[in-house]
Design an enzyme around this catalytic site. Structure first.
Site, mmCIF file in Angstrom:
data_model
loop_
_atom_site.group_PDB
_atom_site.id
_atom_site.type_symbol
_atom_site.label_atom_id
_atom_site.label_comp_id
_atom_site.label_asym_id
_atom_site.label_seq_id
_atom_site.Cartn_x
_atom_site.Cartn_y
_atom_site.Cartn_z
ATOM 1 N N CYS A 124 0.829 -1.205 0.000
ATOM 2 C CA CYS A 124 0.000 0.000 0.000
ATOM 3 C C CYS A 124 0.864 1.256 0.000
ATOM 4 O O CYS A 124 1.920 1.291 0.641
ATOM 5 C CB CYS A 124 -1.031 -0.039 1.138
ATOM 6 S SG CYS A 124 -0.574 0.799 2.651
ATOM 7 N N CYS B 8 1.625 3.053 3.250
ATOM 8 C CA CYS B 8 2.454 2.151 4.069
ATOM 9 C C CYS B 8 3.901 2.253 3.620
ATOM 10 O O CYS B 8 4.829 2.246 4.433
ATOM 11 C CB CYS B 8 2.002 0.701 3.943
ATOM 12 S SG CYS B 8 0.281 0.425 4.390
#
Ligand SMILES: [Zn+2]
Ligand SMILES: [Zn+2]
Length: 418
Positions: A53, A56
């Site tokens: 992600c 992230c």
């Protein structure tokens, strides 16, 4: 900030909170991994995310920085839900990334969803009264020995500076004159440090007959090699006469060995940094990432293995005063964790003839669980000079060595006759 950059930042933040995890309760329960437990009595930051992600990914360098900058003061864990979906349920996370702040007792203080900047993370800790600044290191040094070393020079071991027991004396003829050593072990340490051609080197070595107290050629001696019952540390006694060795063996135990076999045994364990011969009982254990197991002949050499191998290492050392365990883990050439966090290093130093200070050699270094133990040890060893440094500083000193300096480690100086 340009308009485009602003829009991008906002988009990233929006994306961050929009990634909702569908809790897959039907999936297998959380598999424990190494970093899903609060291992130490220190505050802990958990980032639950996934490597794929985007927000992230933006968190990854921040977590890495926090991990190294606050090593020993903050536990930082990244938990990847793409590897273990159970983490989402375990930490009650709705979106990734989520950062959870725990105090040293494991109580949750705060949580945040989406990308979170380093500044914001540090401010949040502060807001919750968690002080992450490094404690001021107590300064301590002793640059003049407490006692003048008046021992006659011929009674001091060239290698370890210990007293020479005349029954165990080993003498090596060098072009700088005879070198006197306290034991065959100190002789093999010196031997392992020599860079010259060692053919027939044994011919220059005389040992002392343990029975008669008289010198004899090392090549003509037999050796009794035993082990201390409590410490397991080897001891060596030389004999001119096999019958004397056999008699001593009946009394003290051990095995009778010829010089060559003894040499093989003595050189079988080497320092992973300076390659000096050592006994595991005296050395620090070093576990190199990937599973290689080696030794540090002293605490500082043990840290040097990180510099020499370029890998993360774990050092298992003992306090020089109390033998209590000290564990240092490195990450990217920095201290990643320290147990106990109060542990400090003694950097034994000696004034060189030109007035500058240099290392006093491996026999004069050590780690301690705290400053008090270090001070007590210094007091008990009146000839030692040097200063207290942090274990972070000790590692940093090794990490800045050039490959050439590392290859010459210890062979530059203290161990070879001058
Ligand atoms: Zn010695
Ligand atoms: Zn070493």
């Amino acid at each position: 900030m340009s308009k485009v950059a602003k829009i991008t930042t906002v988009a990233v933040l929006v994306l961050a909170v929009c990634i909702v995890i569908i809790l897959k309760q039907r999936m297998s329960p959380a598999l424990g991994t190494k970093n899903d437990v609060h291992t130490k009595a220190m505050p802990r930051l958990v980032d639950v995310g996934a490597k794929t992600c985007i927000p992230c990914k933006l968190m990854a360098p921040i977590l890495k920085e926090l991990k190294t900058e606050y090593a020993g003061r903050l536990q930082v864990d990244f938990l990847d839900v793409s590897i273990n979906p159970g983490f989402a349920g375990q930490y009650k996370v709705r979106v990734i990334p989520t950062q959870i702040f725990y105090d040293a007792t494991g109580k949750e203080l705060f949580r945040h969803e989406g990308f979170y900047s380093k500044e914001d993370i540090l401010a949040k800790w502060k807001e919750h009264g968690v002080d992450l600044t490094a404690p001021k290191l107590a300064t301590f040094e002793r640059l003049t020995p407490a006692k003048v070393d008046n021992r006659p020079k011929e009674n001091i071991c060239f290698m370890c500076d210990g007293d020479i027991n005349p029954r165990a004396l080993v003498t090596v003829q060098s072009d700088k004159g005879p070198v006197r050593l306290c034991s065959p072990h100190c002789y093999f340490i010196m031997y392992s440090c020599l860079t010259e051609d060692k053919t027939d080197f044994e011919k220059k070595v005389s040992v002392t007959d343990w029975a008669a107290g008289k010198p004899l050629q090392a090549t003509e001696a037999v050796f009794l090699y035993g082990q201390d019952e409590t410490t397991g540390r080897p001891w060596i006694r030389a004999f001119a006469d096999q019958a004397d060795a056999t008699r001593e063996r009946a009394a003290s135990g051990g095995n009778i060995l010829a010089l060559q076999t003894l040499q093989q045994k003595e050189l079988s364990h080497r320092c992973g940094f300076c390659e000096r011969a050592c006994y595991p009982q005296d050395a620090a254990e070093v576990i190199v990432e990937g599973g290689v197991h080696t030794w540090g002949c002293c605490s500082h050499c043990a840290l040097g293995v990180a510099a020499r191998t370029g890998k993360n290492i774990e050092v298992r050392e003992k306090d020089r005063l109390t033998k209590k365990k000290i564990i240092v883990k490195t990450f990217d050439g920095k201290v990643a964790s320290l147990e106990p966090p109060t542990a400090v290093a003694w950097f034994g130093q000696r004034k060189k003839p030109d007035g500058t200070w240099g290392s006093a050699g491996c026999f004069h270094q050590g780690f301690f669980v705290n400053t008090e133990n270090l001070k007590k040890w210094v007091q008990k060893n009146p000839y030692e000079t040097g200063r207290l440094i942090s274990i972070h500083q000790a590692l940093a000193a090794k990490m800045k060595l050039s490959p050439e300096q590392i290859s010459k480690a210890c062979k530059i100086g203290e161990c070879v006759p001058k």
